[in-house]
Write a protein that holds these residues in place. Structure first.
Motif, PDB file in Angstrom:
ATOM      1  N   LEU A 154       0.856  -1.186   0.000  1.00  9.32           N
ATOM      2  CA  LEU A 154       0.000   0.000   0.000  1.00  9.32           C
ATOM      3  C   LEU A 154       0.889   1.232   0.000  1.00  9.32           C
ATOM      4  O   LEU A 154       1.759   1.369   0.862  1.00  9.32           O
ATOM      5  N   TYR A 155       0.695   2.101  -0.980  1.00  8.55           N
ATOM      6  CA  TYR A 155       1.475   3.339  -1.079  1.00  8.55           C
ATOM      7  C   TYR A 155       0.561   4.538  -0.894  1.00  8.55           C
ATOM      8  O   TYR A 155      -0.530   4.594  -1.465  1.00  8.55           O
ATOM      9  N   PHE A 156       1.035   5.484  -0.100  1.00  7.50           N
ATOM     10  CA  PHE A 156       0.361   6.763   0.097  1.00  7.50           C
ATOM     11  C   PHE A 156       1.190   7.836  -0.589  1.00  7.50           C
ATOM     12  O   PHE A 156       2.415   7.837  -0.502  1.00  7.50           O
ATOM     13  N   LEU A 157       0.517   8.736  -1.257  1.00  7.46           N
ATOM     14  CA  LEU A 157       1.157   9.894  -1.863  1.00  7.46           C
ATOM     15  C   LEU A 157       0.409  11.117  -1.382  1.00  7.46           C
ATOM     16  O   LEU A 157      -0.810  11.212  -1.549  1.00  7.46           O
ATOM     17  N   ALA A 158       1.132  12.052  -0.767  1.00  8.10           N
ATOM     18  CA  ALA A 158       0.511  13.273  -0.248  1.00  8.10           C
ATOM     19  C   ALA A 158       1.321  14.479  -0.710  1.00  8.10           C
ATOM     20  O   ALA A 158       2.548  14.481  -0.626  1.00  8.10           O
ATOM     21  N   LEU A 159       0.629  15.488  -1.205  1.00 10.70           N
ATOM     22  CA  LEU A 159       1.257  16.728  -1.656  1.00 10.70           C
ATOM     23  C   LEU A 159       0.727  17.871  -0.807  1.00 10.70           C
ATOM     24  O   LEU A 159      -0.494  18.035  -0.668  1.00 10.70           O
ATOM     25  N   ARG A 160       1.648  18.656  -0.254  1.00  6.52           N
ATOM     26  CA  ARG A 160       1.227  19.777   0.572  1.00  6.52           C
ATOM     27  C   ARG A 160       0.550  20.827  -0.291  1.00  6.52           C
ATOM     28  O   ARG A 160       1.067  21.220  -1.337  1.00  6.52           O
ATOM     29  N   GLN A 161      -0.627  21.257   0.148  1.00  8.22           N
ATOM     30  CA  GLN A 161      -1.348  22.276  -0.589  1.00  8.22           C
ATOM     31  C   GLN A 161      -0.648  23.615  -0.408  1.00  8.22           C
ATOM     32  O   GLN A 161      -0.110  23.908   0.648  1.00  8.22           O
ATOM     33  N   GLY A 162      -0.640  24.412  -1.458  1.00  8.10           N
ATOM     34  CA  GLY A 162      -0.006  25.722  -1.393  1.00  8.10           C
ATOM     35  C   GLY A 162       0.472  26.154  -2.755  1.00  8.10           C
ATOM     36  O   GLY A 162       0.270  25.456  -3.755  1.00  8.10           O
ATOM     37  N   PRO A 163       1.154  27.284  -2.791  1.00  5.31           N
ATOM     38  CA  PRO A 163       1.543  27.867  -4.085  1.00  5.31           C
ATOM     39  C   PRO A 163       2.535  27.039  -4.884  1.00  5.31           C
ATOM     40  O   PRO A 163       2.579  27.144  -6.092  1.00  5.31           O
ATOM     41  N   ASN A 164       3.326  26.176  -4.261  1.00  6.00           N
ATOM     42  CA  ASN A 164       4.332  25.405  -4.992  1.00  6.00           C
ATOM     43  C   ASN A 164       3.871  24.005  -5.374  1.00  6.00           C
ATOM     44  O   ASN A 164       4.657  23.232  -5.899  1.00  6.00           O
ATOM     45  N   VAL A 165       2.623  23.667  -5.120  1.00 11.19           N
ATOM     46  CA  VAL A 165       2.169  22.299  -5.370  1.00 11.19           C
ATOM     47  C   VAL A 165       2.267  21.917  -6.844  1.00 11.19           C
ATOM     48  O   VAL A 165       2.507  20.766  -7.171  1.00 11.19           O
ATOM     49  N   ASP A 166       2.172  22.876  -7.750  1.00 11.11           N
ATOM     50  CA  ASP A 166       2.237  22.575  -9.179  1.00 11.11           C
ATOM     51  C   ASP A 166       3.567  21.933  -9.574  1.00 11.11           C
ATOM     52  O   ASP A 166       3.609  21.120 -10.493  1.00 11.11           O
ATOM     53  N   LYS A 167       4.667  22.255  -8.891  1.00 15.00           N
ATOM     54  CA  LYS A 167       5.972  21.676  -9.213  1.00 15.00           C
ATOM     55  C   LYS A 167       5.962  20.160  -9.071  1.00 15.00           C
ATOM     56  O   LYS A 167       6.696  19.463  -9.749  1.00 15.00           O
ATOM     57  N   PHE A 168       5.130  19.659  -8.176  1.00 11.01           N
ATOM     58  CA  PHE A 168       5.172  18.240  -7.856  1.00 11.01           C
ATOM     59  C   PHE A 168       4.083  17.432  -8.553  1.00 11.01           C
ATOM     60  O   PHE A 168       4.103  16.223  -8.516  1.00 11.01           O
ATOM     61  N   VAL A 169       3.148  18.098  -9.202  1.00 11.79           N
ATOM     62  CA  VAL A 169       2.034  17.381  -9.811  1.00 11.79           C
ATOM     63  C   VAL A 169       2.502  16.477 -10.943  1.00 11.79           C
ATOM     64  O   VAL A 169       2.078  15.328 -11.045  1.00 11.79           O
ATOM     65  N   VAL A 170       3.413  16.938 -11.794  1.00  7.63           N
ATOM     66  CA  VAL A 170       3.889  16.124 -12.915  1.00  7.63           C
ATOM     67  C   VAL A 170       4.613  14.890 -12.395  1.00  7.63           C
ATOM     68  O   VAL A 170       4.355  13.770 -12.841  1.00  7.63           O
TER      69      VAL A 170
END
Length: 191
Positions: A154-170
């Motif tokens: 089981l893998y969890f992926l979490a991205l911190r919400q905020g102005p830089n989140v777009d860098k990590f979406v790809v």
């Protein structure tokens, strides 16, 4: 972070100081500003990181544990080694706020006991409601990824919400391409 002394010794032997600058010994210390470093044998500052990749103990909820029913909802109740080490991860995420968190554990976390949500659902809710991350989790079949083992992870992926989140979406989308069974549609989180 590695608590097992034999594994610490192996990691230090196999990695130069350049490739492994710090090796912390205790996840329970990782929410602080410094922790014991195995290489220097001294307390060192915990550096800021953009991406935290790790896991927490599965011993309490693993199918190999014949007493796992005693630890239903271990993460929610912070019980057993699984719940305790999840608590350390949550404290670290709260204290250091990495941009991306990738966690691995056993599929057993997605098992629900009675009326309570599963620990996987609890962890997703914690990331989304309390920690301020967008999050998803998925089961990955190890043998479909080239491993000789057929275990489901089981893998969890979490991205911190905020102005830089777009860098990590790809990067997140690429990671999610390897996942066969999801908890919800990743497009709901990253689309």
């Amino acid at each position: 972070v590695e608590k097992d002394q034999k594994k610490q010794e192996w990691l230090l032997r196999e990695h130069t100081e350049e490739s492994l600058r710090l090796l912390f010994a205790n996840m329970a210390e990782m929410h602080q500003t410094s922790a014991h470093d195995c290489r220097s044998r001294a307390h060192k500052a915990i550096p800021a990181v953009d991406v935290f990749v790790g896991g927490f103990s599965c011993k309490s909820v693993s199918k190999a544990n014949v007493n796992r029913s005693q630890f239903s909802n271990a993460c929610q109740s912070m019980s057993g080694e699984t719940g305790q080490t999840w608590g350390y991860v949550a404290k670290m995420v709260t204290a250091h706020r990495p941009q991306m968190v990738i966690l691995e554990n056993v599929e057993g976390l997605s098992t629900s006991y009675g009326e309570e949500p599963s620990d996987a659902d609890y962890i997703l809710s914690w990331f989304r409601s309390e920690a301020g991350y967008i999050a998803s989790c998925s089961v990955v079949y190890a043998d479909r990824q080239g491993s000789l083992q057929s275990r489901k992870r089981l893998y969890f992926l979490a991205l911190r919400q905020g102005p830089n989140v777009d860098k990590f979406v790809v990067a997140s989308a690429r990671l999610l391409q390897t996942i066969q069974i999801g908890r919800g549609d990743p497009a709901d989180y990253f689309g």
